[in-house]
Design an enzyme around this catalytic site. Structure first.
Site, short mmCIF file in Angstrom:
data_model
loop_
_atom_site.label_atom_id
_atom_site.label_comp_id
_atom_site.label_asym_id
_atom_site.label_seq_id
_atom_site.Cartn_x
_atom_site.Cartn_y
_atom_site.Cartn_z
N SER A 10 -90.47 -13.44 20.75
CA SER A 10 -90.58 -14.66 20.13
C SER A 10 -90.30 -15.99 21.07
CB SER A 10 -89.87 -14.93 18.90
OG SER A 10 -90.78 -14.60 17.95
N LYS A 30 -93.07 -18.49 21.64
CA LYS A 30 -93.58 -19.50 20.75
C LYS A 30 -93.26 -21.07 21.32
CE LYS A 30 -92.97 -16.86 16.21
NZ LYS A 30 -92.79 -15.47 16.58
N SER A 73 -89.03 -18.14 12.81
CA SER A 73 -90.14 -17.33 13.72
C SER A 73 -91.01 -16.96 12.93
CB SER A 73 -88.99 -16.22 14.41
OG SER A 73 -89.53 -15.96 15.74
#
Length: 402
Positions: free
Chosen positions: A110, A113, A167
């Site tokens: 993640s 991102k 997230s």
């Protein structure tokens, strides 16, 4: 061709200062990174990284071209952690304070991102209200989601907070689609173009969320470049320090509103924290990006491939930040290149960017096969690389996410 060679030569001189030996090491020796034993875990096979491109491994300085530890001479030993690679840098000056395999390929999870944020934040009006689509909801079952609903109406800012605090993978799909103006695949292509612009030549996104995808890689150095671009944006800095927000009721979908909290523990437990991003998949293990300010100095830490024991990812980042703040302000083993610098000093252009494949469960992620898609364009070369070039060498061209 002669102009391209001259530009490449200038780039090499600019990007590759004299090597800096790791503390306690002779020049040219590879020093093992200090690590602590981690519990054995069951994980999918590691994907095969693309072939190493020598010129990409010296971006930021020749001393960064190591699989081991690089720290300034006479620097105290950095803490022992479980991450397989990491880097600490100054957000303002761009000086790299130290690292472990800074240009080694790793799977992002993640923290990818952040690349989405660096790409799409400037393109989207945070006050605009938009509709989440069914396609946005196509994420790996059981993976991280903030709780948006198809047909729901949200402000862009609410979706950003869902992405950065919780997230949300569906939030990532929505932002990639909205930022590109077409679909999430176009959003991923824009992310790859932005990575190239930032000088993150070892980064290749396949999914906007960081869900594992074949051929998706980054490096600790590249993550620092991406994080630096994010923290330069005041809107991102505000989002990254937001502790909680409300996801609004959706009457047409008969869903109630609810509160979400920021999952990055650094902002609650580390004095001077500026925020960052956590990541995890079975394949990538724990990844982390965090930044903090102390005494007017802002540092960023990036790490890949960590295990959560004896320290969780953010705690490993915190120990590295502590170490970084002990170093003199002029300590350096290299630097973070500026956005556009590499593309401005070499004639190479981005290779054709592969459209993202469907996100796959981490347990099903097999080794990535190498191919021409990984023979990315070379935009900077070391001094030795330039000599080889002048001699006639041709440029060659991932379940849950917290």
């Amino acid at each position: 061709m002669r102009a391209a060679l001259l530009a490449a030569t200038a780039s090499a001189v600019l990007l590759a200062p004299a090597p800096v030996a790791a503390a306690g090491a002779s020049a040219g020796a590879t020093v093992r990174c200090p690590r602590v034993p981690a519990p054995a875990v069951s994980r999918p096979p590691r994907p095969a990284p693309p072939p190493a491109v020598p010129a990409q491994r010296v971006v930021g300085g020749a001393a960064l071209d190591t699989t081991g530890l690089v720290v300034p001479a006479d620097a105290p030993a950095p803490p022992a952690i479980t991450a397989t690679s990491w880097l600490v840098a100054d957000l303002d000056s761009g000086q790299v304070l130290g690292g472990c395999g800074p240009h080694e390929y790793g799977t992002p999870a993640s923290v990818q991102k952040l690349l989405l944020a660096a790409t799409m934040l400037p393109r989207l009006d945070p006050k605009q209200t938009v509709t989440v689509t069914e396609d946005d909801m196509h994420i790996e079952p059981g993976s991280s989601a903030v709780g948006l609903v198809a047909g729901g109406r949200y402000t862009i800012e609410t979706i950003w907070l869902g992405l950065l605090l919780n997230s949300g993978n569906e939030a990532a799909n929505a932002l990639a689609r909205l930022g590109s103006g077409t679909d999430s695949a176009a959003g991923v292509r824009a992310m790859n173009e932005q990575a190239h612009h930032l000088g993150a030549l070892q980064t290749h996104a396949v999914t906007p969320s960081g869900l594992d995808g074949k051929g998706q890689f980054t490096s600790a150095y590249d993550l620092a470049l991406i994080a630096r671009a994010c923290f330069a944006d005041p809107t991102f800095r505000r989002y990254a320090l937001t502790e909680q927000t409300q996801i609004p009721t959706q009457p047409a979908q008969r869903t109630k509103g609810f509160q979400i909290q920021n999952e990055n523990q650094l902002i609650y437990r580390y004095p001077g924290a500026l925020g960052g991003k956590t990541g995890f998949t079975d394949l990538a293990r724990h990844t982390y990006v965090g930044a903090a300010e102390r005494g007017g100095r802002r540092l960023v830490v990036t790490l890949l491939g960590a295990e959560p024991a004896p320290l969780r990812g953010w705690e490993q980042g915190a120990t590295l930040l502590d170490w970084g703040f002990t170093l003199p302000r002029d300590a350096s083993v290299g630097r973070l290149v500026e956005a556009g610098e590499l593309t401005a000093t070499a004639s190479a252009t981005p290779s054709t960017l592969a459209a993202p494949g469907a996100p796959r469960p981490a347990a099903a992620s097999g080794p990535a096969r190498t191919g021409s898609g990984w023979l990315w364009s070379v935009t900077a070369v070391s001094g030795a690389g330039v000599l080889a070039l002048l001699g006639g060498l041709l440029w060659r061209r991932r379940r849950r996410l917290p």
